[in-house]
Design an enzyme around this catalytic site. Sequence first.
Site, PDB file in Angstrom:
ATOM      1  N   CYS A 391      17.438 -10.458  -7.523  1.00 27.89           N
ATOM      2  CA  CYS A 391      16.991 -11.797  -7.911  1.00 27.89           C
ATOM      3  C   CYS A 391      15.712 -11.705  -8.744  1.00 27.89           C
ATOM      4  O   CYS A 391      15.778 -11.275  -9.890  1.00 27.89           O
ATOM      5  CB  CYS A 391      16.843 -12.665  -6.675  1.00 27.89           C
ATOM      6  SG  CYS A 391      17.118 -14.401  -7.021  1.00 27.89           S
ATOM      7  N   HIS A 530      21.989 -12.053  -3.918  1.00 28.69           N
ATOM      8  CA  HIS A 530      21.410 -11.330  -2.774  1.00 28.69           C
ATOM      9  C   HIS A 530      22.491 -10.544  -2.019  1.00 28.69           C
ATOM     10  O   HIS A 530      23.014 -11.024  -1.006  1.00 28.69           O
ATOM     11  CB  HIS A 530      20.732 -12.321  -1.830  1.00 28.69           C
ATOM     12  CG  HIS A 530      19.494 -12.914  -2.408  1.00 28.69           C
ATOM     13  ND1 HIS A 530      18.269 -12.292  -2.318  1.00 28.69           N
ATOM     14  CD2 HIS A 530      19.294 -14.039  -3.127  1.00 28.69           C
ATOM     15  CE1 HIS A 530      17.359 -13.029  -2.942  1.00 28.69           C
ATOM     16  NE2 HIS A 530      17.964 -14.096  -3.439  1.00 28.69           N
ATOM     17  N   GLU A 532      22.169  -8.150  -0.084  1.00 28.27           N
ATOM     18  CA  GLU A 532      21.738  -7.755   1.265  1.00 28.27           C
ATOM     19  C   GLU A 532      22.270  -8.689   2.350  1.00 28.27           C
ATOM     20  O   GLU A 532      22.422  -8.290   3.500  1.00 28.27           O
ATOM     21  CB  GLU A 532      20.206  -7.676   1.331  1.00 28.27           C
ATOM     22  CG  GLU A 532      19.448  -9.012   1.303  1.00 28.27           C
ATOM     23  CD  GLU A 532      19.169  -9.538  -0.108  1.00 28.27           C
ATOM     24  OE1 GLU A 532      19.853  -9.084  -1.056  1.00 28.27           O
ATOM     25  OE2 GLU A 532      18.287 -10.417  -0.254  1.00 28.27           O
TER      26      GLU A 532
HETATM   27  N1  GLN Z   1      11.807 -17.195  -8.218  1.00 28.83           N
HETATM   28  C1  GLN Z   1      13.015 -16.789  -8.852  1.00 28.83           C
HETATM   29  C2  GLN Z   1      13.935 -17.972  -9.121  1.00 28.83           C
HETATM   30  O1  GLN Z   1      13.788 -19.004  -8.539  1.00 28.83           O
HETATM   31  C3  GLN Z   1      13.750 -15.751  -8.028  1.00 28.83           C
HETATM   32  C4  GLN Z   1      14.254 -16.264  -6.735  1.00 28.83           C
HETATM   33  C5  GLN Z   1      14.608 -15.175  -5.782  1.00 28.83           C
HETATM   34  O2  GLN Z   1      14.206 -14.026  -5.981  1.00 28.83           O
HETATM   35  N2  GLN Z   1      15.319 -15.487  -4.721  1.00 28.83           N
HETATM   36  O3  GLN Z   1      14.836 -17.862  -9.915  1.00 28.83           O
END
Ligand code: GLN
Length: 558
Positions: A391, A530, A532
């Site tokens: 992310c 994600h 994970e």
């Molecule tokens: N802050 C970033 C976004 O909102 C990444 C979010 C995250 O890593 N879950 O896109």
Amino acid sequence: MKDRHTGVPAGMARYVFITGGVVSSLGKGLASAALGALLQARGYTVRLRKLDPYLNVDPGTMSPFEHGEVFVTDDGAETDLDLGHYERFTGVHARGTDSVSSGRIYSDVLEKERRGDYLGKTIQVIPHVTNEIKDFIAIGETEVDFMLCEIGGTVGDIEGLPFFEAIRQFAQDKPVGQCIFMHLTLLPYLAASGELKTKPTQHSVKELRSIGIAPQILVCRSEQPIPEKEREKIGLFCNVRPEAVIAAYDLKSIYEAPLAYHREGLDQAVLDAFQISPAPRPDLTVWEDVADRIANPEGEVNVAIVGKYTQLEDAYKSIKEALTHGGMANRVRVNVDWVDSELFEREDAAPHLEGYHAILVPGGFGERGTEGKIRAAEFARTRKIPYLGICLGMQMAVIEAARNVAGVASAGSEEFDHESGKKRFEPVVYHLKEWIQGNHVIERKSDDDKGGTMRLGAYDAVLKDGSQVAEIYGGTTIEERHRHRYEVDIKYRDRLEKVGLHFSGMSPDGRLPEIVEWDGHPWFIGVQFHPELKSKPFAPHPLFADFVRAAVETSRLV
Ligand code: GLN
């Protein structure tokens, strides 16, 4: 599977309510998850559910410093990290309806009141709040054999009272024998007298009984073996059968919990409490393999997690677990170091990162620490160290590539400009305002309130044939969970691909970059989702399994 009829209507779940006492952090979530796994091992279907007394409407906007990671479900709910334990132990995908807080319950009750649903009646904790809780508990009760409901906090907490009252009533409403209560306590050990003390447990059960709940099963955390004599004493004073006083000792790994609880007789005690006899025999081979892989690694690798919330490991709970699973897939131990990216915001990252066999940059929010993360990506790219960007970790890798390789000197994320209120960056990562979910378009205005503006939950992605990720996944369509507001801008795709950063995974409509990978690098992958959240000890996520494999290769080179 259905067992001998014991008065519980056919096709209806039996309920185990799990409460805690004496102190918090006794491992209620783990005990619940392990019990779920043990019931599955006996052929039953289960669902686990968490009722949290805090007043936040959901954990989405709670600080990971305080509350640990936010666990996202397929259906896009932001939930408590205990749901992660549940999934990792049972493989059952959690749903939004498996987690609720007092805040959510009260807000639903108040919304109904405003709508006039209660026809002008006086709204009270009993019955209106308790009914709302009971309705929630019963969702999907015809789908599984056992519903395991954990109540957050400890008995006696003021906020928890409506939940305790609701589960008391719930059990009363159901036929006899459909619900049982399991209570977790602590047996402190007094070194001076060499004794385990049972008094706090007695008090805790007394407190529970004073609000009408009599537990059938006691799980007692203890550093020392519980002598038979003490077990009998606890049984006598707490009105529980001695064989239903289950010891929970400290474990080297949480993944030993199902076998350990089975040895102590937890699943048998639960089936006895339901009068299910004869009990189906358990098949524990999966957990024996898991425990063996944890206990007998054949090597080790060192991985740096470069992030902001490094003081609190729970903030990245699922990542830590997924790395452990990746280690199990390769029969190695994964040693994780938490490296604070703020340490090398303005200096070379090398002294902080040299010696690691792989680098992982996890998700995160806000600008703090991001320049360090960009340096970590640069270090991994130039030194050819395996890099997994998740992310925000992917977004930073793209910004690094844009700035240092593709010549977009002021590349950055709109997130940081929004935060500072100044326009400083060329938005290679921009604010996502519209996307497709299933067959419809979702639109977000930037002035939406904080909790509701993210792309959340499971989305499909299509992987490029012949890419490294397609090989790792063993296919070209995947479904992964998302939680983000910003997105890599596809208009930079050509410039980045020309210098070797390939967009190897895209949303099915081809508009949203989901995965990037560097050409000519042994293992450099960034994912917008994600992975994970979907890894399990008995089914390590392919990205984590292969990331650790690459780390093992690196460890052989040095
Ligand atoms: N802050 C970033 C976004 O909102 C990444 C979010 C995250 O890593 N879950 O896109």
